[in-house]
Design an enzyme around this catalytic site. Structure first.
Site, PDB file in Angstrom:
ATOM      1  CG  ASN A 158      14.554  -7.104 -17.087  1.00 27.96           C
ATOM      2  OD1 ASN A 158      14.925  -7.911 -17.923  1.00 27.96           O
ATOM      3  ND2 ASN A 158      14.826  -5.805 -17.187  1.00 27.96           N
ATOM      4  CE  LYS A 174      26.197  -8.932   1.553  1.00 25.84           C
ATOM      5  NZ  LYS A 174      26.642 -10.165   2.144  1.00 25.84           N
ATOM      6  CB  ILE A 209      16.579   4.537 -24.400  1.00 25.65           C
ATOM      7  CG1 ILE A 209      17.329   4.272 -23.098  1.00 25.65           C
ATOM      8  CG2 ILE A 209      17.554   4.635 -25.574  1.00 25.65           C
ATOM      9  CD1 ILE A 209      18.036   2.927 -23.039  1.00 25.65           C
ATOM     10  CG  PHE A 264      10.200  -5.429 -28.661  1.00 23.00           C
ATOM     11  CD1 PHE A 264      11.044  -5.045 -29.693  1.00 23.00           C
ATOM     12  CD2 PHE A 264       9.738  -6.738 -28.635  1.00 23.00           C
ATOM     13  CE1 PHE A 264      11.422  -5.949 -30.676  1.00 23.00           C
ATOM     14  CE2 PHE A 264      10.109  -7.651 -29.604  1.00 23.00           C
ATOM     15  CZ  PHE A 264      10.952  -7.259 -30.626  1.00 23.00           C
TER      16      PHE A 264
HETATM   17  O1  PMT Z   1      15.281 -11.231 -23.903  1.00 28.92           O
HETATM   18  P1  PMT Z   1      14.219 -12.312 -23.984  1.00 28.92           P
HETATM   19  O2  PMT Z   1      14.263 -13.256 -22.814  1.00 28.92           O
HETATM   20  O3  PMT Z   1      14.247 -13.029 -25.303  1.00 28.92           O
HETATM   21  O4  PMT Z   1      12.801 -11.581 -23.867  1.00 28.92           O
HETATM   22  C1  PMT Z   1      12.372 -10.748 -24.898  1.00 28.92           C
HETATM   23  C2  PMT Z   1      11.663  -9.489 -24.350  1.00 28.92           C
HETATM   24  C3  PMT Z   1      10.390  -9.899 -23.642  1.00 28.92           C
HETATM   25  C4  PMT Z   1      12.577  -8.733 -23.379  1.00 28.92           C
HETATM   26  C5  PMT Z   1      11.364  -8.589 -25.593  1.00 28.92           C
HETATM   27  O5  PMT Z   1      10.555  -9.282 -26.500  1.00 28.92           O
HETATM   28  C6  PMT Z   1      10.680  -7.282 -25.181  1.00 28.92           C
HETATM   29  O6  PMT Z   1       9.477  -7.193 -25.017  1.00 28.92           O
HETATM   30  N1  PMT Z   1      11.495  -6.206 -24.963  1.00 28.92           N
HETATM   31  C7  PMT Z   1      11.023  -4.919 -24.440  1.00 28.92           C
HETATM   32  C8  PMT Z   1      10.890  -5.016 -22.957  1.00 28.92           C
HETATM   33  C9  PMT Z   1      10.466  -3.679 -22.339  1.00 28.92           C
HETATM   34  O7  PMT Z   1      11.242  -3.045 -21.702  1.00 28.92           O
HETATM   35  O8  PMT Z   1       9.230  -3.320 -22.661  1.00 28.92           O
HETATM   36  P2  PMT Z   1       8.506  -1.957 -22.101  1.00 28.92           P
HETATM   37  O9  PMT Z   1       7.090  -2.135 -22.508  1.00 28.92           O
HETATM   38  O10 PMT Z   1       8.818  -1.796 -20.649  1.00 28.92           O
HETATM   39  O11 PMT Z   1       9.217  -0.798 -22.890  1.00 28.92           O
HETATM   40  C10 PMT Z   1       8.726  -0.297 -24.127  1.00 28.92           C
HETATM   41  C11 PMT Z   1       9.871   0.062 -25.050  1.00 28.92           C
HETATM   42  O12 PMT Z   1      10.606   1.154 -24.475  1.00 28.92           O
HETATM   43  C12 PMT Z   1      10.873  -1.049 -25.298  1.00 28.92           C
HETATM   44  O13 PMT Z   1      11.264  -0.994 -26.655  1.00 28.92           O
HETATM   45  C13 PMT Z   1      12.036  -0.704 -24.381  1.00 28.92           C
HETATM   46  O14 PMT Z   1      13.291  -1.157 -24.941  1.00 28.92           O
HETATM   47  C14 PMT Z   1      11.976   0.817 -24.345  1.00 28.92           C
HETATM   48  N2  PMT Z   1      12.417   1.421 -23.081  1.00 28.92           N
HETATM   49  C15 PMT Z   1      11.889   1.037 -21.888  1.00 28.92           C
HETATM   50  C16 PMT Z   1      12.292   1.673 -20.724  1.00 28.92           C
HETATM   51  C17 PMT Z   1      13.254   2.701 -20.803  1.00 28.92           C
HETATM   52  N3  PMT Z   1      13.694   3.312 -19.696  1.00 28.92           N
HETATM   53  N4  PMT Z   1      13.763   3.065 -21.985  1.00 28.92           N
HETATM   54  C18 PMT Z   1      13.353   2.455 -23.131  1.00 28.92           C
HETATM   55  O15 PMT Z   1      13.804   2.800 -24.217  1.00 28.92           O
END
Ligand code: PMT
Length: 417
Positions: A223, A302, A320, A337
């Protein structure tokens, strides 16, 4: 007798940027926060009068390696003999912060190349403390490849940049290069000085950047995360004196100096690194954009183009944050986040209900949004115990990171281990 706490010492360097006159206001704001000393470069002295700086700072203004205050016959700062008094060393001794504001392109180049041809640049070579710079210059100068290369060098070396901002410039143009507001610089310095030891002994783990899931040996599913938000949070935690581990996906920005870096590629590797250290973590910040899916099977070779539609089966990755919350012990503070492309508040609240972290930081991502890649962001922070989210920004990610950490209560961290 109770010893009086010593005031932190700040050396304010003022260079020959057109914004030099704003250093007078800055010195006035910094004066009550610290023991302030001012160094003015020769170019700076053409733009701001020594007397104005002296009055605003309440301190002598040093201008030269050789004349004026050198040698100082009596009462030298560290009591050295006049003949052994070396200004750039004596002035920098015991400083807690060197702040160069405004910093010209010339000064950034000197810092990057280790040039010491005047008092300020020489003093920076000796300074035993962090160096912060608040650049101010024309937008074309700021964006010049040579200046940007110097900025990268300095960032990699741990120099902290305050700004520059985007907006109207002194030359009449509009763009990047505007001096950060003196009040904001003073606020950042005040919180750095006041918070230096706030989280001493605390362990903060920050995840940042994207993850990559292999499709074949040359292609990955990933991403747009640049790591900037997570790296800014790691820096802000370091500013508070915490021990910081940065678990980072592949990014192209330098890690904050002082952070222990664990580089990972996949969500699986990130999960292992986060969960492996959880027992010793006081604050976990999950700013990484973790891939929710990975190809069911990565091809060993590939994948060749055939002209036909290629269907890839994706399987879910480990969640996670979900796993962390299942294992969460008392005393561990978790900041998650939420990256949403629309209806940020409602979507984030729903996510928070599913993943009840202590704080959930929502931001908008996707076309035209500031979340990914940009230096700026806009946040809505849901905090346990509060009904309404706190709205932060739009602002620089570095400033938002400081604000976010102000919302974290780590006092109870470590309880129940
Ligand atoms: O890196 P930058 O360019 O500065 O951009 C910042 C950002 C947009 C990446 C950051 O501010 C942000 O929003 N990070 C979280 C991105 C994300 O994966 O969001 P989500 O809504 O999909 O996930 C929710 C939470 O679960 C997040 O804390 C994520 O780290 C966590 N997660 C998600 C998927 C997964 N398989 N395991 C996780 O723990």
């Amino acid at each position: 007798m109770i010893p009086r706490p010593t005031q932190p010492k700040v050396l304010l360097g003022v260079t020959g940027s057109i914004a030099a006159y704003k250093a007078v206001e800055l010195a006035r704001l910094l004066r009550p926060l610290c023991g302030l000393r001012v160094v003015l470069t020769q170019a700076g002295s053409h733009l701001v009068p020594v007397r104005a700086l002296r009055q605003a700072s309440g301190s002598p203004v040093w201008t030269s390696l050789f004349k004026g205050s050198n040698p100082i016959p009596v009462g030298t700062p560290s009591g050295t003999h006049p003949l052994t008094f070396v200004p750039h060393i004596e002035y920098a001794k015991g400083a807690d912060l060197v702040l160069i504001a405004p910093a010209s392109a010339d000064l950034l180049a000197k810092l990057a190349f280790g040039i010491g041809d005047d008092l300020l640049s020489t003093l920076c070579l000796y300074a035993p403390c962090p160096i912060w710079v608040a650049p101010a210059m024309n937008a074309r100068m700021w964006n010049h490849p040579a200046v940007q290369a110097n900025v990268r060098t300095l960032r990699a070396r741990g120099v902290v940049f305050l700004g520059p901002e985007s907006g109207h410039l002194a030359c009449g143009e509009v763009g990047d290069g505007r001096f950060a507001e003196p009040a904001e610089i003073a606020h950042q310095v005040g919180s750095f000085l006041g918070n230096r030891e706030l989280w001493k002994g605390k362990r903060v783990v920050v995840t940042a950047g994207p993850t990559q899931e292999a499709l074949d040996p040359v292609r990955v599913l990933t991403n747009r995360s640049s790591g900037k938000m997570g790296y800014a949070l790691a820096q802000a935690a370091l500013n508070r004196g915490a021990e910081v581990t940065l678990i980072t996906g592949p990014v192209s920005i330098p890690a904050p100096v002082g952070a222990q870096v664990t580089a990972v590629k996949t969500a699986g590797e990130m999960a292992k690194a986060v969960l492996g250290g959880l027992a010793r973590t006081d604050l976990l910040i999950m700013a990484a954009a973790v891939a929710d899916f990975r190809p069911a099977k990565a091809s060993a070779q590939k994948i060749k183009k055939t002209g036909r539609v290629l269907t890839v089966r994706l399987v879910p990755n480990r969640d996670i944050l979900g796993e962390v919350l299942k294992k969460k012990r008392k005393g561990l503070v978790v900041m998650g986040f939420a990256a949403e492309t629309r209806d940020v508040g409602r979507q984030a609240r729903a996510k928070w209900a599913r993943k009840p972290t202590d704080l959930l930081v929502a931001n908008r991502v996707g076309e035209g949004a500031q979340g990914f890649e940009s230096d700026r962001n806009e946040l809505w922070v849901f905090k346990k115990g509060s009904v309404r989210p706190v709205h932060l920004g739009p602002d620089l990610k570095s400033r938002l990171a400081e604000r976010l950490l102000e919302l974290v209560d780590l006092k109870r961290a470590g309880d129940g281990r």
